[in-house]
Design a protein around this motif. Structure first.
Motif, PDB file in Angstrom:
ATOM      1  N   THR A  86       0.748  -1.087   0.095  1.00 15.26           N
ATOM      2  CA  THR A  86       0.057  -0.092   0.129  1.00 15.26           C
ATOM      3  C   THR A  86       0.672   1.156  -0.060  1.00 15.26           C
ATOM      4  N   GLU A  87       1.805   1.172   0.674  1.00 14.13           N
ATOM      5  CA  GLU A  87       2.778   2.518   0.890  1.00 14.13           C
ATOM      6  C   GLU A  87       3.496   2.602  -0.628  1.00 14.13           C
ATOM      7  N   ALA A  88       3.792   1.603  -1.096  1.00  9.26           N
ATOM      8  CA  ALA A  88       4.756   1.716  -2.421  1.00  9.26           C
ATOM      9  C   ALA A  88       3.899   2.178  -3.461  1.00  9.26           C
ATOM     10  N   ALA A  89       2.557   1.523  -3.708  1.00 11.25           N
ATOM     11  CA  ALA A  89       1.507   2.113  -4.538  1.00 11.25           C
ATOM     12  C   ALA A  89       1.295   3.609  -4.312  1.00 11.25           C
ATOM     13  N   LYS A  90       1.313   4.136  -3.008  1.00 15.38           N
ATOM     14  CA  LYS A  90       0.803   5.482  -2.894  1.00 15.38           C
ATOM     15  C   LYS A  90       2.096   6.199  -3.154  1.00 15.38           C
ATOM     16  N   HIS A  91       3.403   5.818  -2.995  1.00 16.27           N
ATOM     17  CA  HIS A  91       4.531   6.563  -3.370  1.00 16.27           C
ATOM     18  C   HIS A  91       4.486   6.663  -4.903  1.00 16.27           C
ATOM     19  N   TYR A  92       4.040   5.648  -5.662  1.00 13.91           N
ATOM     20  CA  TYR A  92       4.346   6.000  -7.163  1.00 13.91           C
ATOM     21  C   TYR A  92       3.059   6.508  -7.745  1.00 13.91           C
ATOM     22  N   GLY A  93       1.981   6.514  -6.876  1.00 11.76           N
ATOM     23  CA  GLY A  93       0.885   6.936  -7.633  1.00 11.76           C
ATOM     24  C   GLY A  93       0.103   6.220  -8.280  1.00 11.76           C
ATOM     25  N   ILE A  94      -0.023   4.869  -8.092  1.00 11.16           N
ATOM     26  CA  ILE A  94      -0.798   3.729  -8.636  1.00 11.16           C
ATOM     27  C   ILE A  94      -1.680   3.171  -7.629  1.00 11.16           C
ATOM     28  N   HIS A 152      -3.755  -2.672  -6.477  1.00  9.68           N
ATOM     29  CA  HIS A 152      -4.047  -3.786  -7.509  1.00  9.68           C
ATOM     30  C   HIS A 152      -2.838  -3.897  -8.504  1.00  9.68           C
ATOM     31  N   ALA A 153      -2.431  -2.670  -9.016  1.00 15.59           N
ATOM     32  CA  ALA A 153      -1.397  -2.458 -10.067  1.00 15.59           C
ATOM     33  C   ALA A 153       0.096  -2.947  -9.444  1.00 15.59           C
ATOM     34  N   MET A 154       0.403  -2.336  -8.210  1.00 22.29           N
ATOM     35  CA  MET A 154       1.368  -2.681  -7.361  1.00 22.29           C
ATOM     36  C   MET A 154       1.646  -4.376  -7.152  1.00 22.29           C
ATOM     37  N   ARG A 155       0.230  -5.006  -6.844  1.00 20.34           N
ATOM     38  CA  ARG A 155       0.450  -6.237  -6.492  1.00 20.34           C
ATOM     39  C   ARG A 155       0.594  -7.015  -7.807  1.00 20.34           C
ATOM     40  N   TYR A 156       0.084  -6.539  -8.805  1.00 21.11           N
ATOM     41  CA  TYR A 156       0.380  -7.329 -10.285  1.00 21.11           C
ATOM     42  C   TYR A 156       1.926  -7.205 -10.443  1.00 21.11           C
ATOM     43  N   ARG A 157       2.437  -6.031 -10.248  1.00 17.24           N
ATOM     44  CA  ARG A 157       4.063  -5.955 -10.641  1.00 17.24           C
ATOM     45  C   ARG A 157       4.607  -6.931  -9.892  1.00 17.24           C
ATOM     46  N   MET A 158       4.440  -6.871  -8.489  1.00 19.87           N
ATOM     47  CA  MET A 158       4.933  -7.803  -7.652  1.00 19.87           C
ATOM     48  C   MET A 158       5.109  -9.099  -8.059  1.00 19.87           C
ATOM     49  N   ASN A 159       4.027  -9.633  -8.888  1.00 27.55           N
ATOM     50  CA  ASN A 159       3.728 -11.003  -9.470  1.00 27.55           C
ATOM     51  C   ASN A 159       4.424 -11.233 -10.596  1.00 27.55           C
ATOM     52  N   SER A 160       4.662 -10.329 -11.347  1.00 26.08           N
ATOM     53  CA  SER A 160       4.906 -10.137 -12.866  1.00 26.08           C
ATOM     54  C   SER A 160       6.441 -10.228 -13.108  1.00 26.08           C
ATOM     55  N   GLN A 161       6.710 -11.245 -14.071  1.00 28.60           N
ATOM     56  CA  GLN A 161       8.257 -11.150 -14.637  1.00 28.60           C
ATOM     57  C   GLN A 161       8.539  -9.868 -15.241  1.00 28.60           C
ATOM     58  N   ASN A 162       7.502  -9.221 -15.608  1.00 22.65           N
ATOM     59  CA  ASN A 162       7.822  -7.953 -16.499  1.00 22.65           C
ATOM     60  C   ASN A 162       8.311  -6.813 -15.616  1.00 22.65           C
TER      61      ASN A 162
END
Length: 242
Positions: free
Chosen positions: A211-219, A222-232
């Motif tokens: 949640t803190e990371a998502a707020k820091h990057y303004g996303i 859900h988007a941050m969780r996706y990135r954590m689980n994505s090879q991209n």
């Protein structure tokens, strides 16, 4: 209570009536060109329309959005949910809301390209016409049968709230997962949402929670969780799992 204003835009799915292949996209109601007949602008979709003709494509609006931010997040949600970039059932080749064209540097780029070309020159889709399995149906029913709260009103299920509020089930599920709709709450949150409190690392910076990371990057979370689980996104690391 959240005040809902006039619809800004919508998420749609365009389907090839000949082979069943789909394209998911977004469109605003104030579009200069006629939004009512808009089918999409994807590269492979355009080629397919040229080949099969517009009359063999139909578009269905999935849900409405009431701001540009919500429209972008809804698009991201559906593109991720159906894994359109990796799926051979869709014409999509990029996820615009989470960083632009990820097809160009995708590790399986050539394999995906060949598969898409093969399907576009064929006459059928291997999933077209296949009925949903009982397992799929029961899974959806179970997910939509959990108690929720919207604007301090308790509903026995997502389906019940959808019927009473005249809002699509997909839209309600999106808002339950979005930080932009605090009035939408699950009585029993999904287990997957608990990872929002896990520490994570983005690049060289460590955060106490997703949640803190998502707020820091303004996303969205859900988007941050996706990135954590994505090879991209190899520099997005969930510290207690990776």
């Amino acid at each position: 209570m959240i005040v809902i204003s006039k619809e800004f835009g919508f998420i749609y799915v365009t389907t090839n009536k000949i082979n069943g292949k789909k394209y998911i996209g977004k469109c605003i109601y104030g579009r200069v060109n006629n939004w009512e007949n808009y089918l999409g602008s994807g590269v492979y979709l355009k080629r397919a329309i040229k080949k099969y003709g517009k009359e063999n494509f139909e578009r269905k609006i999935i849900c409405n959005a009431y701001s540009e931010e919500e429209l972008n997040e809804l698009e991201e949600y559906y593109l991720n949910y159906f894994d359109v970039v990796n799926s051979t059932e869709y014409y999509n080749i990029k996820i615009t809301s989470i960083g632009g064209d990820i097809f160009t540097f995708h590790p399986n780029k050539e394999a995906i390209r060949k598969q898409r070309v093969k399907q576009m020159t064929g006459e059928g889709n291997h999933q077209f016409g296949k009925p949903k399995t009982n397992k799929m149906i029961e899974s959806v029913k179970k997910a939509n049968s959990k108690h929720i709260i919207i604007d301090d009103v308790h509903y026995e299920s997502v389906t019940s709230a959808s019927d009473q509020l005249k809002i699509g089930i997909s839209t309600i599920n999106y808002r339950l997962n979005s930080d932009n709709f605090p009035a939408y709450k699950r009585v029993m949150p999904k287990k997957e949402l608990k990872i929002n409190g896990y520490p994570c690392k983005v690049g060289n910076q460590v955060f106490d929670s997703i949640t803190e990371a998502a707020k820091h990057y303004g996303i969205s979370t859900h988007a941050m969780r996706y990135r954590m689980n994505s090879q991209n996104f190899p520099d997005h690391i969930l510290l207690n799992q990776k």
